[in-house]
Design a protein around this motif. Structure first.
Motif, PDB file in Angstrom:
ATOM      1  N   ALA A  28      -5.119   9.123  -1.751  1.00 43.63           N
ATOM      2  CA  ALA A  28      -5.509   7.621  -2.167  1.00 43.63           C
ATOM      3  C   ALA A  28      -7.344   9.000  -3.054  1.00 43.63           C
ATOM      4  O   ALA A  28      -7.818   8.659  -2.041  1.00 43.63           O
ATOM      5  CB  ALA A  28      -6.288   6.365  -1.439  1.00 43.63           C
ATOM      6  N   ALA A  83      -1.385   0.412   8.844  1.00 44.76           N
ATOM      7  CA  ALA A  83      -1.890   1.061   6.810  1.00 44.76           C
ATOM      8  C   ALA A  83      -1.717   0.017   6.059  1.00 44.76           C
ATOM      9  O   ALA A  83      -2.677   0.327   5.351  1.00 44.76           O
ATOM     10  CB  ALA A  83      -0.359   1.561   6.635  1.00 44.76           C
ATOM     11  N   LEU A  84      -1.505  -1.471   5.754  1.00 47.08           N
ATOM     12  CA  LEU A  84      -2.547  -1.942   5.349  1.00 47.08           C
ATOM     13  C   LEU A  84      -3.496  -2.285   5.254  1.00 47.08           C
ATOM     14  O   LEU A  84      -4.145  -2.999   4.463  1.00 47.08           O
ATOM     15  CB  LEU A  84      -0.615  -3.775   5.740  1.00 47.08           C
ATOM     16  N   VAL A 106      -5.108   0.114   3.566  1.00 47.14           N
ATOM     17  CA  VAL A 106      -5.409  -0.743   2.236  1.00 47.14           C
ATOM     18  C   VAL A 106      -6.189  -1.907   1.611  1.00 47.14           C
ATOM     19  O   VAL A 106      -7.145  -1.494   0.447  1.00 47.14           O
ATOM     20  CB  VAL A 106      -3.583  -0.638   2.061  1.00 47.14           C
ATOM     21  N   LEU A 164       2.825   3.973   2.447  1.00 45.82           N
ATOM     22  CA  LEU A 164       1.559   3.700   2.783  1.00 45.82           C
ATOM     23  C   LEU A 164       0.903   5.139   2.745  1.00 45.82           C
ATOM     24  O   LEU A 164       0.464   5.259   2.850  1.00 45.82           O
ATOM     25  CB  LEU A 164       1.400   2.687   3.408  1.00 45.82           C
ATOM     26  N   GLY A 219      -7.822   8.414   5.435  1.00 46.28           N
ATOM     27  CA  GLY A 219      -7.601   7.625   4.993  1.00 46.28           C
ATOM     28  C   GLY A 219      -7.673   5.887   5.907  1.00 46.28           C
ATOM     29  O   GLY A 219      -6.659   5.626   5.363  1.00 46.28           O
ATOM     30  N   ARG A 270      -0.067   7.178   0.002  1.00 48.74           N
ATOM     31  CA  ARG A 270      -0.859   5.934  -0.503  1.00 48.74           C
ATOM     32  C   ARG A 270      -2.570   6.820   0.150  1.00 48.74           C
ATOM     33  O   ARG A 270      -3.524   7.372  -0.439  1.00 48.74           O
ATOM     34  CB  ARG A 270      -1.096   4.678  -0.638  1.00 48.74           C
ATOM     35  N   ARG A 271      -2.372   6.977   1.532  1.00 50.56           N
ATOM     36  CA  ARG A 271      -3.487   7.293   2.139  1.00 50.56           C
ATOM     37  C   ARG A 271      -3.356   8.617   1.784  1.00 50.56           C
ATOM     38  O   ARG A 271      -4.900   8.722   1.873  1.00 50.56           O
ATOM     39  CB  ARG A 271      -3.089   6.881   3.493  1.00 50.56           C
ATOM     40  N   GLY A 297      -9.515  -1.326   1.048  1.00 54.49           N
ATOM     41  CA  GLY A 297     -10.306  -1.163  -0.038  1.00 54.49           C
ATOM     42  C   GLY A 297     -10.601  -1.658  -0.705  1.00 54.49           C
ATOM     43  O   GLY A 297     -10.900  -1.229  -1.978  1.00 54.49           O
TER      44      GLY A 297
END
Length: 596
Positions: A240, A151-152, A155, A233, A406, A236-237, A158
């Motif tokens: 986003a 997940a990080l 991000v 996360l 995502g 956020r995914r 991005g």
């Protein structure tokens, strides 16, 4: 609780279908190999020293970086599927975490963690009792670290800085794992496993078994924190926003080929997935070549450039599949030389960096100039030709960049085929440089013109074949990209998917593909560079210990052995592929014969 049970039932149903389907053979082979590795880990529990915590640290590292190189790991249950239901992030994360324990990798890891029970027997009954919850908590830590890492990284991808940073970190880690023999030799020469390894999260289960019950509490707290981080996360995914593309400088080109080159170069710099791949390939090449410096051996440094070329080619082999349905632009542009334009753009993106690395590191070591100057042009030409040829002949349907969702690590629904394509590309690119390297090893500078000629021929010949294929089958390739299915295909699988074969053959293929690099690179190519510089008696390199008359023959035999292992794996895979195609053809003909 109902959400958790529902997700578990869904994962079990997916797993049952996967076992019965075409992925079953791959899962079983991976399971057998995993059980063998887990057995070796449990064996370390019977040895003195810190071997067991070091092994668990490697397992934890595998859980963290493994999914990064397999499209984000197991995502049969994706968070996006449940975004419209209105579940709270924490409940969704808890359900997905519970479902993540169902699969081959968690079971194999749990078997490896049985070493805690063996270690607990030394502490008596209390140690054995504590080992059971420690195994479960330790596995939960592994799984959650894996999910949070993926997940990080999503991000990070991005932004351009994040994509580059993630590529650098992943390249360093994988290069260290690929050169594990260096650190094994260093430890064998009197080194010791660092004390801090025992206090990493991977060693907390062992600390608990040895009597430090606070380690159990620490694992429980870490699980809660990781679960909360993953829930955030996930939010956020699934929610986003896509980055804006406003403010781009307009692209100007006078010809169709220039337009292709400009488009490809902008894609290499703006597509964050490609940026990540390029940063990874560059870092991997440098770190892989620099790892023997830990033993005081600089001879592998000149190979940083060639390794970077091979890795860049393997990662970009599915160039048309990654672009998705944008291929229709090429089909509707009369006279567009798409293949040649992509070849030139690939050379412009990879070539200058590769040449700079090769020349700089060869200057540092003082040679061997004939070998590196022979291999580099051959690899560049071979990579530029093979990237397009493999892409049009074995295209793996990819996810359109606008629909990646995502998890930007997943660029295709068939990640297993992408892995097979990458391994094949590494073999083919290495073979393109084999004639020049052989001539350079035997006749010195005569290998340079052979390398240049080989590179030019590969660039021109493979590019011509790819261009003809694209002209003749362009519409079919677009259909594959749109639907994910091939004309006349039942399964829709790529040409590089693992076909059905007997268990012994599948095991041989996996061994040949995974271990072929050992005789080819360190025992073959690196040993040749040492012999050419007169360096003898190095620990792990067999050829340097042989009598004078057998040194070069030994190194050459090792190279041939590595190439033979890769060739054997490829031929067995190809034979099984042909048998599977014949069986499908017979299955289609039988109903037609029975119809009258």
């Amino acid at each position: 609780m109902a959400v958790v049970m529902t997700l578990v039932q869904m994962k079990l149903a997916i797993l049952r279908h996967a076992v019965k389907g075409p992925q079953g053979s791959t899962m079983s082979s991976a399971g057998v190999l995993g059980v063998l590795i887990a057995g070796g880990t449990v064996y370390l529990a019977f040895l003195d020293g810190d071997w067991l915590p070091a092994a668990y640290a490697v397992w934890m590292l595998g859980w963290i970086i493994g999914p990064v190189f397999s499209g984000g790991g197991d995502e049969s249950l994706r968070p996006e599927f449940f975004s419209a239901i209105g579940l709270r992030p924490y409940r969704l994360a808890a359900g997905l975490l519970t479902a993540a324990f169902i699969g081959v990798a968690p079971v194999v890891s749990l078997l490896a963690l049985a070493g805690l029970v063996v270690a607990g027997t030394r502490e008596g009954v209390v140690g054995v009792v504590v080992a059971v919850p420690a195994m479960v908590l330790q596995l939960a830590v592994f799984v959650l670290l894996s999910r949070v890492a993926v997940a990080l990284l999503g991000v990070a991808l991005g932004s351009r800085v994040g994509a580059i940073g993630a590529g650098v970190i992943n390249g360093v880690i994988l290069a260290i794992l690929g050169q594990g023999w260096v650190f094994a030799v260093a430890l064998g020469q009197g080194g010791q496993i660092p004390e801090f390894v025992r206090y990493l999260p991977s060693g907390w289960g062992l600390l608990a078994v040895e009597g430090n019950l606070l380690a159990l509490v620490a694992m429980a707290v870490l699980i809660v924190l990781l679960l909360g981080a993953w829930a955030a996360l996930l939010t956020r995914r699934t929610g986003a926003d896509r980055p804006s593309t406003r403010g781009r400088r307009p692209m100007r080109a006078a010809t169709a080929r220039q337009a292709v080159i400009a488009k490809e170069l902008r894609t290499w710099t703006r597509d964050l997935v490609r940026t990540h791949q390029m940063a990874f390939a560059l870092t991997y090449g440098v770190c892989f070549a620099a790892a023997p410096l830990a033993l005081g051996i600089p001879d592998m440094l000149p190979l940083a450039g060639p390794i970077f070329i091979a890795m860049a080619a393997s990662l970009s082999a599915n160039t048309y599949g990654t672009d998705g349905t944008a291929h229709w632009l090429t089909l509707l542009t009369p006279g567009a030389s798409d293949v040649r334009g992509r070849q030139l753009a690939w050379l412009a993106a990879v070539g200058p960096v590769a040449v700079l690395l090769t020349v700089a590191f060869t200057l540092v070591t003082g040679g061997p100039w004939p070998l590196v100057l022979s291999a580099t042009p051959a690899l560049l030409g071979g990579g530029a030709g093979l990237v397009l040829l493999v892409s049009v002949y074995g295209l793996v349907p990819g996810i359109d960049p606008r629909n990646r969702g995502g998890n930007p690590l997943r660029t295709s629904e068939d990640e297993g085929s992408l892995t097979g394509m990458a391994y094949l590309m590494l073999l083919l690119v290495a073979c393109s440089a084999a004639p020049a390297v052989t001539v350079a090893a035997m006749f010195g500078w005569w290998g340079v013109p052979v390398g240049v000629a080989t590179g030019v021929l590969c660039y021109w010949g493979f590019g011509l074949l790819a261009e003809r294929r694209l002209t003749a089958r362009g519409a079919e390739l677009l259909q594959v990209m749109r639907t994910g299915r091939r004309p006349g295909s039942i399964t829709g699988k790529s040409s590089f998917a693992m076909p059905k074969m007997s268990k012994p053959r599948e095991f041989i293929v996996m061994v040949c593909i995974t271990l072929g690099a050992i005789p080819l690179i360190p025992q073959g190519v690196v040993a040749m560079t040492m012999l050419s510089d007169g360096q003898l008696g190095h620990t792990w390199f067999l050829a340097t210990h042989m009598p004078p008359a057998l040194r070069w023959p030994t190194a050459i035999v090792m190279v041939l052995l590595g190439l033979g292992m890769y060739t054997t794996g490829f031929l067995l895979w190809r034979q099984a592929k042909k048998q599977a195609a014949g069986a499908r053809a017979e299955a289609r003909e039988e109903p037609q014969e029975a119809a009258p």
